[in-house]
Design an enzyme around this catalytic site. Sequence first.
Site, PDB file in Angstrom:
ATOM      1  N   ARG A 133      -7.993  -1.634  17.743  1.00 45.49           N
ATOM      2  CA  ARG A 133      -8.431  -1.320  16.088  1.00 45.49           C
ATOM      3  C   ARG A 133      -9.123  -2.761  15.710  1.00 45.49           C
ATOM      4  O   ARG A 133     -10.251  -3.043  16.547  1.00 45.49           O
ATOM      5  CB  ARG A 133      -7.269  -1.282  15.159  1.00 45.49           C
ATOM      6  N   LYS A 168       0.551  -1.392  -0.044  1.00 43.35           N
ATOM      7  CA  LYS A 168       0.050   0.045   0.139  1.00 43.35           C
ATOM      8  C   LYS A 168       0.956   1.361  -0.037  1.00 43.35           C
ATOM      9  O   LYS A 168       0.592   2.255  -0.456  1.00 43.35           O
ATOM     10  CB  LYS A 168      -0.966  -0.032   1.118  1.00 43.35           C
TER      11      LYS A 168
END
Length: 361
Positions: free
Chosen positions: A128, A35
């Site tokens: 998260r 990414k």
Amino acid sequence: MYPLMTINLPHLKQNVRVLRDLCASHHIEITAVTKVFGADPKIAKVLTDGGIRILCDSRTANLKRLEGLSAEKWLIRPPMLSEVPDLVRYADASLNSEISVIRAINEEAGRQGRRHKIILMADLGDIREGYVDYDELVAVSREVEKLPHVDMYGVGVNLTCFSFIQYDTEKLNELVSIRKRVAAATGHEIPVISGGNSAAIYLMMHNGIPEGVNTLRLGESVLFGKERAKYTFLPGTYHDVFMLECEIVELKYKPSLPWGTVGVDSYGRRPEFVDRGPHRLKAICALGKQDFDLETTTPVDPRIYLLGSSSDHLMVDVTDSERQYHVGDKILLRLGYFSTMRAFTSRYVTKQYIEIPSEKE
């Protein structure tokens, strides 16, 4: 041409070799994160040519760019329901924490005549993604096992990206224990324990990763030669794979402190300035927050200071430099993780590759 980012592929090749060998010595396989560079196939090919068998990204649009490469592909952000068709088409596996999404993946995989591998995420403290209730995770694994078009492939964890909770042996032992429970619930071995990211490298190097954890999702360590627990560079790696040149458009002597009433910035914060004197030579470069991240960028010239940036201006103090700068000169910057990510996202930054020499050369 400017701002101009250079990508040093030979140096990246060396980093891949060092990290691959380091991880292999601890029986860990690299799942390489793409990414940061927007899954640029030219860069990703250096990873696969270097022996990396699994590529991963947080966006299905990036995985689509990797379609021509021979590697298993993972989506490493919990999938959106709206992207499930593309997920099944372009990814072999995904990290999941919602059974409703997994059911949708199963249905879509059936429509496309494909199979998809499911990795269930456990939240071990970073708050998260992932299951906090590990009994729920095990129950979901039983349901996954019953679905006809998906495979219960692994369990995983992510730390240090939100609350910056650190990896330790106790937490990863808990993940190994979860995997054993999932194996018992599904009636077969679970191939993958995805034990985290570049912040787990330090623990690995000190033999703190328990047996069973067999892959790490690595981006920063491979691309920048840096582990993220102590933020130290790894021996034998290059730290200059991604560099950025920006052009000076103004060069004038100005005071180091502004004058007038100071307001707040775009985030509601009041800026502070260091008083270095009333007569400083300051350069403005044609580069801004749209193109890079100031806080993860370092000037190669050690005697200049990056003062701050707006959306398309970078202010630099060059007073103490041994080099004499002029309008039109270029300032060379070494990019870190978030700065590289932003530069790849910006269509205003030109990309140029330093190629790997052929064997004949």
